[in-house]
Design a protein around this motif. Structure first.
Motif, short mmCIF file in Angstrom:
data_model
loop_
_atom_site.label_atom_id
_atom_site.label_comp_id
_atom_site.label_asym_id
_atom_site.label_seq_id
_atom_site.Cartn_x
_atom_site.Cartn_y
_atom_site.Cartn_z
N CYS A 180 -10.43 17.54 2.55
CA CYS A 180 -9.79 17.04 3.77
C CYS A 180 -8.51 16.28 3.46
O CYS A 180 -8.55 15.18 2.88
N MET A 181 -7.38 16.89 3.82
CA MET A 181 -6.11 16.18 3.69
C MET A 181 -6.21 14.86 4.46
O MET A 181 -6.69 14.85 5.60
N GLY A 182 -5.80 13.80 3.85
CA GLY A 182 -5.87 12.51 4.51
C GLY A 182 -7.03 11.66 4.02
O GLY A 182 -7.16 10.51 4.39
N VAL A 210 9.41 6.44 -0.27
CA VAL A 210 9.46 5.09 -0.83
C VAL A 210 9.67 4.08 0.29
O VAL A 210 8.95 3.08 0.40
N ALA A 211 10.64 4.36 1.14
CA ALA A 211 10.93 3.43 2.24
C ALA A 211 9.73 3.34 3.19
O ALA A 211 9.40 2.27 3.69
N HIS A 212 9.09 4.48 3.39
CA HIS A 212 7.95 4.50 4.32
C HIS A 212 6.80 3.64 3.80
O HIS A 212 6.24 2.80 4.51
N ALA A 213 6.47 3.84 2.52
CA ALA A 213 5.37 3.06 1.94
C ALA A 213 5.74 1.58 1.88
O ALA A 213 4.92 0.71 2.17
N ALA A 214 6.98 1.32 1.53
CA ALA A 214 7.43 -0.08 1.43
C ALA A 214 7.38 -0.76 2.80
O ALA A 214 7.09 -1.95 2.90
N SER A 215 7.62 0.03 3.85
CA SER A 215 7.63 -0.57 5.18
C SER A 215 6.25 -1.07 5.58
O SER A 215 6.12 -1.90 6.47
N MET A 216 5.23 -0.57 4.90
CA MET A 216 3.88 -1.05 5.19
C MET A 216 3.48 -2.19 4.26
O MET A 216 2.35 -2.66 4.29
N GLY A 217 4.41 -2.58 3.40
CA GLY A 217 4.15 -3.74 2.54
C GLY A 217 3.71 -3.38 1.14
O GLY A 217 3.44 -4.27 0.32
N SER A 255 -0.28 15.66 2.44
CA SER A 255 -1.43 14.80 2.70
C SER A 255 -0.99 13.40 3.07
O SER A 255 -1.59 12.75 3.93
N TYR A 256 0.07 12.94 2.42
CA TYR A 256 0.57 11.59 2.76
C TYR A 256 1.01 11.55 4.21
O TYR A 256 0.70 10.63 4.96
N MET A 257 1.74 12.60 4.63
CA MET A 257 2.24 12.61 6.01
C MET A 257 1.10 12.73 7.01
O MET A 257 1.18 12.24 8.13
N MET A 258 0.02 13.38 6.58
CA MET A 258 -1.08 13.56 7.52
C MET A 258 -1.82 12.25 7.79
O MET A 258 -2.24 11.99 8.90
N MET A 259 -1.93 11.43 6.78
CA MET A 259 -2.71 10.21 6.97
C MET A 259 -2.34 9.19 5.91
O MET A 259 -2.71 9.33 4.75
N ASN A 260 -1.59 8.19 6.32
CA ASN A 260 -1.14 7.21 5.33
C ASN A 260 -1.33 5.78 5.78
O ASN A 260 -1.10 4.83 5.03
N LEU A 301 -2.69 2.54 4.06
CA LEU A 301 -1.93 1.83 3.03
C LEU A 301 -1.67 0.39 3.48
O LEU A 301 -1.75 -0.56 2.70
N ALA A 302 -1.41 0.23 4.77
CA ALA A 302 -1.20 -1.12 5.31
C ALA A 302 -2.49 -1.94 5.24
O ALA A 302 -2.45 -3.16 5.04
N THR A 303 -3.62 -1.25 5.37
CA THR A 303 -4.91 -1.95 5.24
C THR A 303 -5.11 -2.41 3.79
O THR A 303 -5.58 -3.52 3.54
N ALA A 304 -4.73 -1.54 2.86
CA ALA A 304 -4.85 -1.91 1.43
C ALA A 304 -3.98 -3.12 1.14
O ALA A 304 -4.39 -4.03 0.41
N VAL A 305 -2.79 -3.15 1.72
CA VAL A 305 -1.90 -4.31 1.53
C VAL A 305 -2.60 -5.55 2.08
O VAL A 305 -2.72 -6.58 1.41
N MET A 306 -3.08 -5.42 3.31
CA MET A 306 -3.67 -6.58 4.00
C MET A 306 -4.92 -7.09 3.29
O MET A 306 -5.15 -8.29 3.20
N MET A 307 -5.72 -6.17 2.76
CA MET A 307 -6.98 -6.58 2.13
C MET A 307 -6.80 -6.85 0.63
O MET A 307 -7.77 -7.12 -0.07
#
Ligand SMILES: Cc1ncc(C[n+]2csc(CCOP(=O)(O)OP(=O)(O)O)c2C)c(N)n1
Ligand SMILES: [Mg+2]
Length: 607
Positions: A438-440, A527-534, A466-471, A474-480
């Motif tokens: 399952c992508m994502g 890179v910018a996308h992932a960074a935008s989530m912290g 897969s990244y575009m399908m569900m990413n 990542l913000a949850t990983a940052v937060m937790m």
């Protein structure tokens, strides 16, 4: 009888928090929740009250939250699980795909979607679908085919039977899988006088199913008469935590082992009897052995399409199949001689029955030839101007990996390449969701793995698709504060499907972004996308830069994302086996007609 007055939601959370596993910890480690009107009022209130004992985690998408729960349980060999709750409509149906992931992989998850009012007063409540000819249907009926147990709670006291059934299923080695308790939203809030005894701690132990002596005897007789046996190790070896007994068994009888996606890391890659990955994404060493095998002994495997080369791999005339499995359905597949058993006690019984029987394993040169081919494609590139291949990315990761690294993935180019090329050491150092592919699954799955085993380095491998399908987790990983390394191989589209399309004689169409209908070329800045989530995010311009980044990732204090551009066309040519993908019988394209001819010839090889 002493009773306690609680709402159905309060009773459910109190009961869930009291269920233990055999290690003396709670069976359900936590609840992933996104609230809506269908679960915030009653279940939300109940979860808040037990938050110290049964923690609640907030994600960004119900499906990916469930992926985290699934990966958590898989990594722990089903010893623990998590619950996931949603509101009554889109949140619930978002979880259906994840329920299928858990269903295929036989992994426990407790799904708690809200459901429409049992009393039907607001009929139709917000988000209720209306089935004209059936008053009992809600969207949660979509969970039925992807749940091992499904129940709709229309009265509080139904939980007295539904909850124990849910835990029975989740802790049953053969039935294990997702459970859905659809909680009507009015019922969640209703009070009932519950017997206090219902909330006493209870231990759910996964029983070890003992084999039937007659089945053992029958299988042992067939194995003893074999000349060229092979063992296909599947996920059941992990789920049974059978490592020691398994290794002892194969060494005692000198039977070569090949590994499925789910079974990889059953034995260390460099064990002399581990002939590596089997099937479509297999090694030459494993597949040569399987082709000449007169007895195939499946241990804890579903004999999925990729394992059997769509049933063309085990091609020796008269060969026999033995399937040792906890599940009667799997044990009887394709005319197999069944041994219905837990993998651990099953191999012990076979060992006793086989006595001192020893076989002649294939020559070590088979493995050496395979590794020479594999090492050649994973070596650091000499031409540093060319786009790196995904295989070279795997090489970089392998060189940077440590003993405690877990590499994980689910879909795209990487599962096949990792199955072939990754040198897995410790058990569960390789975590692949290739049942549903399952992508994502990847980023959320990485979170689940890290929550299961915080001491391990978790490396998530995923393609740009897969990244575009569900990413968003990542913000949850940052937060937790969940420290995972995420490697995105950006080949600008669905590389593996593009190659599959080409191999069936078709034009490149609608897979790579450049071949999709567009006005503007796609320019996604990962890179910018992932960074935008912290997350910490960086681009690696080469394999050498990737290796250096992976080294730095180890010292990061949160998720660390590395993006590398890769070539969408190459894949490892060595090893592998035919896979049944139906090619059109009629086509205007000459290339398709040629591919059809090849396809028809290949169909003749099915056994
Ligand atoms: C949810 C889901 N949708 C579709 C597919 C079919 N599929 C498998 S791999 C793939 C492309 C993956 O692209 P990417 O992640 O970029 O990996 P690549 O093959 O390019 O390395 C698709 C569409 C799938 N496995 N899962
Ligand atoms: Mg891609």
């Amino acid at each position: 009888m002493k009773t306690i007055r609680l709402t159905a939601a309060q009773a459910a959370t109190r009961y869930i928090a009291a269920q233990m596993n055999e290690d003396g910890v709670s069976f359900i480690a936590g609840v992933w929740a996104i609230f809506g009107h269908g679960n915030v009022a009653a279940l939300g209130e109940a979860l808040y009250a037990v938050r110290e004992k049964l923690p609640t985690f907030r994600g960004h998408n119900e499906q990916s939250m469930a992926h985290a729960a699934i990966a958590y349980s898989k990594q722990l060999g089903r010893r623990r699980a998590m619950a996931v709750t949603s509101s009554i409509g889109p949140g619930a149906t978002n979880m259906v795909t994840a329920a299928a992931v858990a269903h295929v992989n036989r992994l426990p998850v407790l799904f708690l979607p809200g459901d429409v009012f049992a009393n039907r007063a607001p009929d139709p409540v917000l988000q209720q679908i209306e089935v004209f000819g059936d008053g009992t249907v809600s969207v949660n009926d979509c969970f039925r085919p992807v749940s091992r147990y499904f129940d709709r709670i229309t009265r509080p006291e139904q939980l007295l039977t539904a909850l124990p059934r849910a835990f029975r299923v989740m802790s049953d080695p053969a039935d294990c899988g997702p459970v859905t308790l659809a909680l009507c939203q009015d019922v969640q809030a209703e009070a009932y006088d519950w017997p206090e005894s219902f909330f006493e701690p209870k231990v759910w132990r996964m029983r070890r199913i003992q084999p039937d002596p007659v089945e053992v005897e029958q299988a042992a007789r067939i194995i003893a008469a074999a000349k060229t046996p092979v063992i296909v190790a599947g996920g059941g070896v992990h789920y049974a935590h059978a490592y020691e007994a398994f290794q002892f068994f194969v060494e005692a009888h000198q039977i070569p082992v090949v590994e499925t996606q789910a079974g990889k890391s059953s034995l260390p890659w460099d064990h002399p009897l581990n002939f590596g990955p089997v099937g479509v994404t297999g090694s030459s060493a494993a597949n040569i052995r399987c082709a000449e095998a007169d007895v195939i002994i499946g241990i804890g495997t579903r004999f999925q399409d990729f394992t059997t080369g769509s049933w063309s791999l085990f091609s020796k005339p008269g060969r026999q199949l033995i399937s040792l499995n906890v599940n009667a359905y799997d044990a009887a597949k394709h005319g197999a001689v069944p041994v219905l058993s837990d993998a651990c006690v099953g191999v012990e019984a076979l060992w006793r029955a086989l006595g001192d029987k020893r076989f002649e394993p294939p020559p070590a040169s088979l493995k050496e030839e395979w590794f020479a081919a594999a090492d050649a494609v994973t070596a650091a590139p000499k031409d540093t101007n060319a786009l790196p291949t995904d295989m070279q990315v795997i090489g970089a990761l392998q060189r940077a990996a440590r003993e405690n690294t877990v590499v994980m993935c689910a879909a795209g180019t990487m599962p096949g390449e990792l199955h072939k090329l990754w040198k897995a050491g410790r058990p569960m150092s390789y975590h692949m969701e290739y049942g549903y592919s399952c992508m994502g699954y990847e980023i959320a799955g990485g979170i689940g793995i890290k929550m299961a085993e915080p001491d391990r380095d978790v490396v998530v491998m995923l393609g740009d698709g897969s990244y575009m399908m569900m990413n968003s987790e990542l913000a949850t990983a940052v937060m937790m504060g969940i420290k995972i390394t995420v490697v995105i191989t950006d080949n600008r589209g669905f590389g593996c499907i593009n190659r599959l399309q080409m191999s069936t004689g078709q034009a490149e169409f609608n897979n790579l972004l450049d071949h999709a209908r567009h006005v503007n070329p796609s320019r996604i800045d990962f890179v910018a996308h992932a960074a935008s989530m912290g997350a910490h995010a960086e681009k690696a311009g080469s394999i050498a830069e990737l290796e250096a980044a992976l080294e730095r990732a180890r010292h990061a204090d949160g998720p660390f994302v590395v993006v590398i551009d890769t070539d969408p066309y190459p894949s490892t040519e060595a090893g592998g086996h035919w896979w049944d993908v139906a090619v059109p019988e009629v086509s205007d394209r000459e290339e398709v007609r040629k591919a059809r001819e090849k396809y028809e010839a290949a169909l003749m090889g099915r056994n």
